[in-house]
Motif scaffolding. Sequence first.
Motif, short mmCIF file in Angstrom:
data_model
loop_
_atom_site.label_atom_id
_atom_site.label_comp_id
_atom_site.label_asym_id
_atom_site.label_seq_id
_atom_site.Cartn_x
_atom_site.Cartn_y
_atom_site.Cartn_z
N VAL A 183 0.83 -1.21 0.00
CA VAL A 183 0.00 0.00 0.00
C VAL A 183 0.86 1.26 0.00
O VAL A 183 0.61 2.20 -0.75
CB VAL A 183 -0.95 0.00 1.22
N SER A 184 1.90 1.28 0.83
CA SER A 184 2.78 2.45 0.90
C SER A 184 3.45 2.72 -0.45
O SER A 184 3.53 3.87 -0.90
CB SER A 184 3.85 2.24 1.97
N ARG A 185 3.91 1.66 -1.10
CA ARG A 185 4.57 1.82 -2.40
C ARG A 185 3.59 2.35 -3.45
O ARG A 185 3.93 3.25 -4.23
CB ARG A 185 5.14 0.48 -2.85
N LEU A 186 2.37 1.83 -3.46
CA LEU A 186 1.40 2.24 -4.46
C LEU A 186 0.88 3.66 -4.19
O LEU A 186 0.61 4.41 -5.13
CB LEU A 186 0.23 1.25 -4.49
N LEU A 187 0.76 4.02 -2.91
CA LEU A 187 0.34 5.39 -2.59
C LEU A 187 1.39 6.40 -3.05
O LEU A 187 1.06 7.48 -3.55
CB LEU A 187 0.10 5.53 -1.08
N LYS A 188 2.66 6.05 -2.87
CA LYS A 188 3.74 6.92 -3.34
C LYS A 188 3.67 7.09 -4.85
O LYS A 188 3.86 8.19 -5.38
CB LYS A 188 5.09 6.31 -2.93
N LYS A 189 3.36 6.00 -5.54
CA LYS A 189 3.21 6.05 -7.00
C LYS A 189 2.04 6.96 -7.39
O LYS A 189 2.16 7.77 -8.32
CB LYS A 189 2.99 4.64 -7.54
N LEU A 190 0.92 6.83 -6.68
CA LEU A 190 -0.24 7.67 -6.96
C LEU A 190 0.06 9.14 -6.70
O LEU A 190 -0.44 10.03 -7.40
CB LEU A 190 -1.44 7.21 -6.12
N GLU A 191 0.88 9.39 -5.67
CA GLU A 191 1.26 10.77 -5.38
C GLU A 191 2.13 11.33 -6.50
O GLU A 191 1.96 12.48 -6.91
CB GLU A 191 1.99 10.85 -4.05
N GLU A 192 3.05 10.52 -7.00
CA GLU A 192 3.90 10.95 -8.11
C GLU A 192 3.09 11.22 -9.37
O GLU A 192 3.44 12.09 -10.18
CB GLU A 192 4.97 9.88 -8.38
N GLU A 193 1.99 10.49 -9.52
CA GLU A 193 1.10 10.69 -10.67
C GLU A 193 0.10 11.82 -10.42
O GLU A 193 -0.77 12.08 -11.25
CB GLU A 193 0.33 9.40 -10.95
N GLU A 194 0.23 12.50 -9.25
CA GLU A 194 -0.61 13.63 -8.85
C GLU A 194 -2.09 13.25 -8.77
O GLU A 194 -2.98 14.01 -9.14
CB GLU A 194 -0.42 14.81 -9.81
N ARG A 195 -2.33 12.04 -8.25
CA ARG A 195 -3.70 11.61 -8.01
C ARG A 195 -4.09 11.76 -6.55
O ARG A 195 -5.27 11.85 -6.23
CB ARG A 195 -3.88 10.15 -8.44
N VAL A 196 -3.08 11.75 -5.68
CA VAL A 196 -3.31 11.93 -4.25
C VAL A 196 -2.21 12.79 -3.65
O VAL A 196 -1.14 12.95 -4.25
CB VAL A 196 -3.36 10.58 -3.49
N VAL A 197 -2.49 13.34 -2.48
CA VAL A 197 -1.48 14.03 -1.68
C VAL A 197 -1.44 13.32 -0.33
O VAL A 197 -2.47 13.17 0.33
CB VAL A 197 -1.81 15.52 -1.48
N LEU A 198 -0.26 12.86 0.06
CA LEU A 198 -0.13 12.10 1.30
C LEU A 198 0.24 13.01 2.45
O LEU A 198 1.07 13.90 2.32
CB LEU A 198 0.95 11.02 1.14
N GLY A 199 -0.40 12.77 3.61
CA GLY A 199 -0.08 13.49 4.83
C GLY A 199 0.07 12.50 5.96
O GLY A 199 0.07 11.29 5.74
N ARG A 200 0.22 13.01 7.17
CA ARG A 200 0.36 12.12 8.32
C ARG A 200 -1.00 11.51 8.66
O ARG A 200 -1.92 12.19 9.12
CB ARG A 200 0.90 12.90 9.53
N ASN A 201 -1.13 10.21 8.41
CA ASN A 201 -2.37 9.47 8.67
C ASN A 201 -3.57 10.03 7.91
O ASN A 201 -4.72 9.89 8.37
CB ASN A 201 -2.68 9.41 10.16
N LYS A 202 -3.33 10.66 6.78
CA LYS A 202 -4.42 11.11 5.95
C LYS A 202 -4.00 11.16 4.48
O LYS A 202 -2.83 11.29 4.16
CB LYS A 202 -4.95 12.48 6.41
N ILE A 203 -5.00 11.07 3.62
CA ILE A 203 -4.78 11.06 2.17
C ILE A 203 -5.80 12.00 1.54
O ILE A 203 -7.00 11.92 1.85
CB ILE A 203 -4.96 9.65 1.60
#
Length: 206
Positions: A183-203
């Motif tokens: 999940v962490s790896r895929l969320l980082k990928k989604l962030e790089e694709e500008e689909r999500v912004v990751l924060g502390r315990n929130k997306i």
Amino acid sequence: MKTPNLQLLASALEKGEQLDDLGIVKQFKEGQTIVSEGANVHSIPIITKGSVKVMQSDDTHKEMVLYYLRPGETCVMSFLAGLYQGTSKIKAIAEEPCEVLFIPVARFRILIREHPEWLNYIFEIYHKRFEELLGVVDAVAFKNMDERLLQFLQKRAEVSGSRILKITHEQLAQELGTAREVVSRLLKKLEEEERVVLGRNKIRLL
């Protein structure tokens, strides 16, 4: 505007039936278990406020979210277990503070017999849950984990009414039935694709 299911409850109230007359109303805090796996089902739960996630686990206790319940909806699997005196095959957990009406199975049988709209209500919910379960099967069988993750985030945003989701990577992994590292790896990928912004315990979904 009321949903058809809430209109059904409103109709019951217009006929002079208070929620307390239909069954027992209980309040639940976020994270509390409403229905446990393996429990005998004596009452049919109907959500009147808040939202609930329905999960199932396998023999290794790995869990996965099947669908969400919103106001005016019930869990068809709990309904069938109660109607046929079986045990619950799912676990229902409060996604946020919520209110649930528990209608005793015997009372529900009377409602179905005397008021056909209640049977229509069950068929309507059954159809919706069946489509959602087909979606889960489709996602698990035919979609990559990154597609499943994004679809799951979008569904949670729809249920919560907010594009900012307060959830940890560990929780996401548990609800998707996978590893936190994935999940962490895929969320980082989604962030790089500008689909999500990751924060502390929130997306935040973009």
